[in-house]
Design a protein around this motif. Structure first.
Motif, PDB file in Angstrom:
ATOM      1  N   LEU A  14      37.535   3.218 -62.393  1.00  0.00           N
ATOM      2  CA  LEU A  14      36.552   2.192 -62.079  1.00  0.00           C
ATOM      3  C   LEU A  14      35.383   2.335 -63.045  1.00  0.00           C
ATOM      4  N   SER A  15      35.053   1.246 -63.712  1.00  0.00           N
ATOM      5  CA  SER A  15      33.898   1.283 -64.612  1.00  0.00           C
ATOM      6  C   SER A  15      32.624   1.043 -63.809  1.00  0.00           C
ATOM      7  N   LYS A  16      31.510   1.484 -64.353  1.00  0.00           N
ATOM      8  CA  LYS A  16      30.228   1.288 -63.681  1.00  0.00           C
ATOM      9  C   LYS A  16      29.933  -0.200 -63.510  1.00  0.00           C
ATOM     10  N   ASP A  17      30.228  -0.992 -64.523  1.00  0.00           N
ATOM     11  CA  ASP A  17      29.988  -2.434 -64.447  1.00  0.00           C
ATOM     12  C   ASP A  17      30.825  -3.088 -63.345  1.00  0.00           C
ATOM     13  N   ALA A  18      32.072  -2.675 -63.221  1.00  0.00           N
ATOM     14  CA  ALA A  18      32.939  -3.233 -62.176  1.00  0.00           C
ATOM     15  C   ALA A  18      32.442  -2.830 -60.787  1.00  0.00           C
ATOM     16  N   LEU A  96      34.618   6.263 -63.554  1.00  0.00           N
ATOM     17  CA  LEU A  96      34.928   7.155 -62.444  1.00  0.00           C
ATOM     18  C   LEU A  96      36.409   7.010 -62.129  1.00  0.00           C
ATOM     19  N   CYS A  97      37.131   8.122 -62.174  1.00  0.00           N
ATOM     20  CA  CYS A  97      38.549   8.102 -61.817  1.00  0.00           C
ATOM     21  C   CYS A  97      38.641   8.172 -60.295  1.00  0.00           C
ATOM     22  N   LEU A  98      39.317   7.215 -59.698  1.00  0.00           N
ATOM     23  CA  LEU A  98      39.441   7.179 -58.250  1.00  0.00           C
ATOM     24  C   LEU A  98      40.541   8.110 -57.741  1.00  0.00           C
TER      25      LEU A  98
END
Length: 109
Positions: A14-18, A96-98
């Motif tokens: 997950l990107s910070k922007d997403a 961030l890796c979920l």
């Protein structure tokens, strides 16, 4: 191109922007629904003849306006939540890796 985790090679990153876009969407929908619920409860408590005379399209429009007002009123809470997501979930990193929880900056291509 799919961003892969640098640690576990997972594609669930997950990107910070997403994350910020998702938080904005959820916060806006929450405020909208709260505005609609408050409007509905208020109209049921009053239950005047003027409200009964409204056509369904007018009622729907009024609910939408009240929902938008609720979304606007909840924007401060949504902004606080977005600030917390940036600070606590991502810190100074971009991804961030979920799956494994690794935080890292996106690699240049």
């Amino acid at each position: 191109m799919v961003t892969r985790c640098l640690i576990c090679n997972s594609s669930v990153v997950l990107s910070k922007d997403a994350a910020i876009a998702i938080a904005r969407l959820i916060g806006t929908l929450d405020g909208f629904l709260q505005g609609v619920q408050q409007s509905t409860a208020k109209r049921q408590a009053i239950a005047s003849d003027a409200d009964a005379a409204l056509r369904p399209l007018e009622r729907a429009f009024n609910l939408m306006v009240d929902g938008l007002a609720g979304a606007a009123c909840s924007w401060a809470n949504t902004s606080d939540f977005i600030r917390d997501v940036r600070k606590h979930q991502f810190m100074e990193y971009d991804c961030l890796c979920l799956r494994c929880g690794a935080k890292y900056d996106e690699q240049p291509r």
